[in-house]
Design a protein around this motif. Structure first.
Motif, mmCIF file in Angstrom:
data_model
loop_
_atom_site.group_PDB
_atom_site.id
_atom_site.type_symbol
_atom_site.label_atom_id
_atom_site.label_comp_id
_atom_site.label_asym_id
_atom_site.label_seq_id
_atom_site.Cartn_x
_atom_site.Cartn_y
_atom_site.Cartn_z
ATOM 1 N N LYS A 277 -9.270 -29.756 1.341
ATOM 2 C CA LYS A 277 -9.714 -28.590 0.574
ATOM 3 C C LYS A 277 -9.029 -27.302 1.054
ATOM 4 N N ASN A 278 -7.976 -27.459 1.866
ATOM 5 C CA ASN A 278 -7.162 -26.338 2.366
ATOM 6 C C ASN A 278 -7.894 -25.433 3.345
ATOM 7 N N ASP A 279 -8.958 -25.942 3.970
ATOM 8 C CA ASP A 279 -9.611 -25.192 5.039
ATOM 9 C C ASP A 279 -9.048 -25.618 6.383
ATOM 10 N N LYS A 280 -9.391 -24.852 7.403
ATOM 11 C CA LYS A 280 -8.943 -25.156 8.769
ATOM 12 C C LYS A 280 -10.032 -25.943 9.482
ATOM 13 N N ALA A 281 -9.690 -27.094 10.031
ATOM 14 C CA ALA A 281 -10.661 -27.940 10.734
ATOM 15 C C ALA A 281 -10.446 -27.835 12.238
ATOM 16 N N GLY A 282 -11.538 -27.770 12.974
ATOM 17 C CA GLY A 282 -11.486 -27.716 14.431
ATOM 18 C C GLY A 282 -12.561 -28.595 15.036
ATOM 19 N N LEU A 283 -12.531 -28.742 16.343
ATOM 20 C CA LEU A 283 -13.472 -29.619 17.049
ATOM 21 C C LEU A 283 -13.860 -28.992 18.378
ATOM 22 N N LEU A 284 -15.158 -29.108 18.696
ATOM 23 C CA LEU A 284 -15.650 -28.635 19.988
ATOM 24 C C LEU A 284 -16.709 -29.620 20.467
ATOM 25 N N THR A 285 -16.623 -30.053 21.721
ATOM 26 C CA THR A 285 -17.632 -30.933 22.306
ATOM 27 C C THR A 285 -18.172 -30.277 23.562
ATOM 28 N N PHE A 286 -19.459 -30.494 23.829
ATOM 29 C CA PHE A 286 -20.077 -29.811 24.979
ATOM 30 C C PHE A 286 -21.235 -30.632 25.514
ATOM 31 N N ALA A 287 -21.566 -30.379 26.774
ATOM 32 C CA ALA A 287 -22.792 -30.855 27.406
ATOM 33 C C ALA A 287 -23.237 -29.724 28.335
ATOM 34 N N LYS A 288 -23.014 -29.883 29.637
ATOM 35 C CA LYS A 288 -23.274 -28.762 30.547
ATOM 36 C C LYS A 288 -22.222 -27.673 30.383
ATOM 37 N N LYS A 289 -21.028 -28.087 29.965
ATOM 38 C CA LYS A 289 -19.941 -27.158 29.680
ATOM 39 C C LYS A 289 -19.163 -27.698 28.487
ATOM 40 N N VAL A 290 -18.229 -26.927 28.005
ATOM 41 C CA VAL A 290 -17.402 -27.371 26.884
ATOM 42 C C VAL A 290 -16.335 -28.316 27.418
ATOM 43 N N ASP A 291 -16.310 -29.536 26.892
ATOM 44 C CA ASP A 291 -15.347 -30.543 27.344
ATOM 45 C C ASP A 291 -14.043 -30.492 26.556
ATOM 46 N N THR A 292 -14.165 -30.292 25.246
ATOM 47 C CA THR A 292 -12.989 -30.362 24.380
ATOM 48 C C THR A 292 -13.030 -29.227 23.377
ATOM 49 N N LEU A 293 -11.893 -28.585 23.186
ATOM 50 C CA LEU A 293 -11.752 -27.596 22.112
ATOM 51 C C LEU A 293 -10.427 -27.842 21.411
ATOM 52 N N VAL A 294 -10.507 -28.141 20.122
ATOM 53 C CA VAL A 294 -9.325 -28.228 19.273
ATOM 54 C C VAL A 294 -9.442 -27.076 18.282
ATOM 55 N N ALA A 295 -8.625 -26.050 18.460
ATOM 56 C CA ALA A 295 -8.728 -24.852 17.631
ATOM 57 C C ALA A 295 -8.515 -25.197 16.163
ATOM 58 N N ALA A 296 -9.244 -24.516 15.279
ATOM 59 C CA ALA A 296 -9.160 -24.785 13.843
ATOM 60 C C ALA A 296 -7.758 -24.507 13.317
ATOM 61 N N SER A 297 -7.237 -25.447 12.548
ATOM 62 C CA SER A 297 -5.902 -25.314 11.983
ATOM 63 C C SER A 297 -5.817 -26.197 10.745
ATOM 64 N N ASN A 298 -4.855 -25.922 9.878
ATOM 65 C CA ASN A 298 -4.647 -26.772 8.700
ATOM 66 C C ASN A 298 -3.241 -27.374 8.684
ATOM 67 N N LYS A 299 -2.652 -27.537 9.853
ATOM 68 C CA LYS A 299 -1.344 -28.186 9.933
ATOM 69 C C LYS A 299 -1.465 -29.658 9.540
ATOM 70 N N LYS A 300 -0.370 -30.228 9.081
ATOM 71 C CA LYS A 300 -0.372 -31.617 8.628
ATOM 72 C C LYS A 300 -0.695 -32.587 9.758
ATOM 73 N N THR A 301 -0.301 -32.246 10.967
ATOM 74 C CA THR A 301 -0.515 -33.139 12.106
ATOM 75 C C THR A 301 -1.860 -32.905 12.799
ATOM 76 N N HIS A 302 -2.659 -31.984 12.256
ATOM 77 C CA HIS A 302 -3.871 -31.584 12.965
ATOM 78 C C HIS A 302 -4.924 -32.683 12.988
ATOM 79 N N LEU A 303 -5.014 -33.462 11.919
ATOM 80 C CA LEU A 303 -6.004 -34.531 11.880
ATOM 81 C C LEU A 303 -5.752 -35.561 12.979
ATOM 82 N N HIS A 304 -4.484 -35.844 13.251
ATOM 83 C CA HIS A 304 -4.140 -36.768 14.341
ATOM 84 C C HIS A 304 -4.623 -36.208 15.679
#
Length: 443
Positions: A277-304
């Motif tokens: 839908k041409n939006d930027k997708a990102g990912l963040l995971t956390f528990a006691k602290k943030v473990d993973t951050l994938v900044a929002a982007s709409n590049k073709k390789t971003h889903l990988h």
């Protein structure tokens, strides 16, 4: 030595031996049976060595191959094709035993077939992993017998092959195909009427008949001495983050799959739809602290990149720190974004401990809190209460179910969107909410 290792005796051979032994015993009372018994021994010995010659006379009597894909899809049925080539010039009976990875806890896999001379035999079976990670296959064992069925020969192929199990890319492709073919309603995804306009400025152009008079730019018209209008386009490239709680509340299993894995599969499918839908997708995971951050982007390789990040995450054994999450989001995500928070609350008290942080996050972002129904309580609630113990269990189950609905009301009263869903309906409900927001111009 290899000959001894690959040779095994059929049960039928021992049946013949037992029959001959019985004949010898009877020969003490019936002497004529003594010669018959020795005749049977000679015949059985000849057939035994003939069977050895038939099976071991050819070096590579059969070839077998297990065809594994590069990766498996978690929580889905993954096919494993197997090909067996009969190089013998007679029909054979094969019993195939594949040594499956330890995660499947299956030690009785067996497949039998009759393969004609010089023919290929193909079949496939399916496995359903419920955990991400590396799955190691053992030997592919093929036991071959001739038409005599006195002995058998064992062949071994493809020892120690590894396949990585990734988040459900099959589910992701299914929803991607449905979105592209406008068939989302078949899986319960709602078509929502678009309300109002969420537009961003594109350019100023000359007025033509049919343009909306409300878009006339009067300053540009005065300068050009002719009617000029503003042209707009739908807003795109909105940042959308899937935020996954890695705390102990996400370790609860339903239908063999942990809540975390339901959330991971949903986040992957939802991110793919958002990118479509041409939006930027990102990912963040956390528990006691943030473990993973994938900044929002709409590049073709971003889903990988999102898929690789989801492959490596696991639940913790601690309570999650929502205060730290709020501070991290405030410091890191500056643009107003849609935040899909996958977590779980079993009691209203557990929500109230985190509510102040959720309210703080929702002031700057469009926050959707996703949590899960306890579907294992449904059977208890549906039972007919016929004794005191059943009444007690039914009452407690209904209390837990009521608290879940109470949590939804509490969140909505604070201006926070909520999704209470069965684990199996998670992906559909999250995509529905996203499409609803898009239609109403919230993002």
């Amino acid at each position: 030595m290899n000959f001894i290792k690959s040779l095994y005796i059929h049960q039928q051979f021992f049946v013949y031996i037992s029959a001959i032994s019985a004949t010898f015993l009877l020969s003490f009372w019936i002497p004529v049976l003594y010669m018959l018994a020795w005749f049977l021994v000679i015949i059985l010995s000849v057939l035994f060595f003939v069977d050895i010659y038939l099976l071991f006379g050819k070096k590579n009597g059969i070839k077998a191959r297990r065809i594994l894909s590069e990766k498996f899809s978690n929580s889905d049925d993954n096919p494993i094709p197997i090909t067996v080539i009969n190089n013998y010039n007679f029909n054979i009976e094969v019993k195939l035993i594949d040594e499956l990875p330890i995660q499947f806890q299956k030690r009785d896999f067996e497949h039998t077939a009759i393969i004609k001379a010089s023919e290929n035999y193909n079949f496939e079976y399916e496995v359903r992993p419920v955990e991400r990670g590396e799955y190691h296959f053992g030997k592919l064992n093929v036991y071959v017998s001739s038409f005599l069925r006195l002995i058998g020969r064992r062949y071994k192929f493809q020892e120690n092959e590894m396949v990585a199990v990734y988040p459900s890319y099959i589910q992701m492709r299914k929803y991607e195909f449905l979105a592209m073919s406008n068939r989302l309603t078949e899986f319960g995804l709602k078509k929502i009427r678009r309300i109002g306009h969420t537009l961003e400025f594109e350019q100023i152009k000359n007025y033509v008949i049919g343009d909306d008079a409300r878009t006339i730019n009067w300053k540009a018209t005065a300068k050009q001495s002719k009617l000029m209008v503003n042209q707009y386009q739908d807003e795109k490239s909105q940042p959308i983050y899937s935020i996954i709680d890695l705390g102990r509340v996400m370790k609860m299993p339903f239908e063999e799959l942990k809540l975390l894995d339901y959330a991971i599969n949903s986040a992957l499918a939802f991110s793919n739809i958002a990118l479509r839908k041409n939006d930027k997708a990102g990912l963040l995971t956390f528990a006691k602290k943030v473990d993973t951050l994938v900044a929002a982007s709409n590049k073709k390789t971003h889903l990988h990149q999102i898929n690789e990040a989801l492959y490596n995450i696991n639940t913790k054994f601690t309570d999650s720190d929502f205060g730290y999450l709020y501070a991290y989001i405030k410091r890191t995500i500056n643009q107003r974004s849609l935040l899909i928070l996958y977590t779980n609350f079993e009691h209203i008290s557990s929500l109230k401990r985190q509510l102040q942080f959720l309210k703080a996050i929702s002031r700057n972002h469009l926050l959707v809190v996703v949590f899960f129904e306890n579907t294992e309580l449904d059977q208890l609630i549906a039972e007919n209460a016929e004794d005191v113990q059943t009444i007690y269990h039914k009452t407690i189950a209904e209390k837990f179910a009521f608290e879940k609905r109470l949590i939804v009301k509490e969140l909505e009263s604070k201006g926070i969107y909520a999704i209470l869903t069965k684990p199996k309906n998670l992906t559909v409900n999250v995509i529905n909410k996203y499409l609803e927001f898009k239609a109403k111009g919230f993002i």
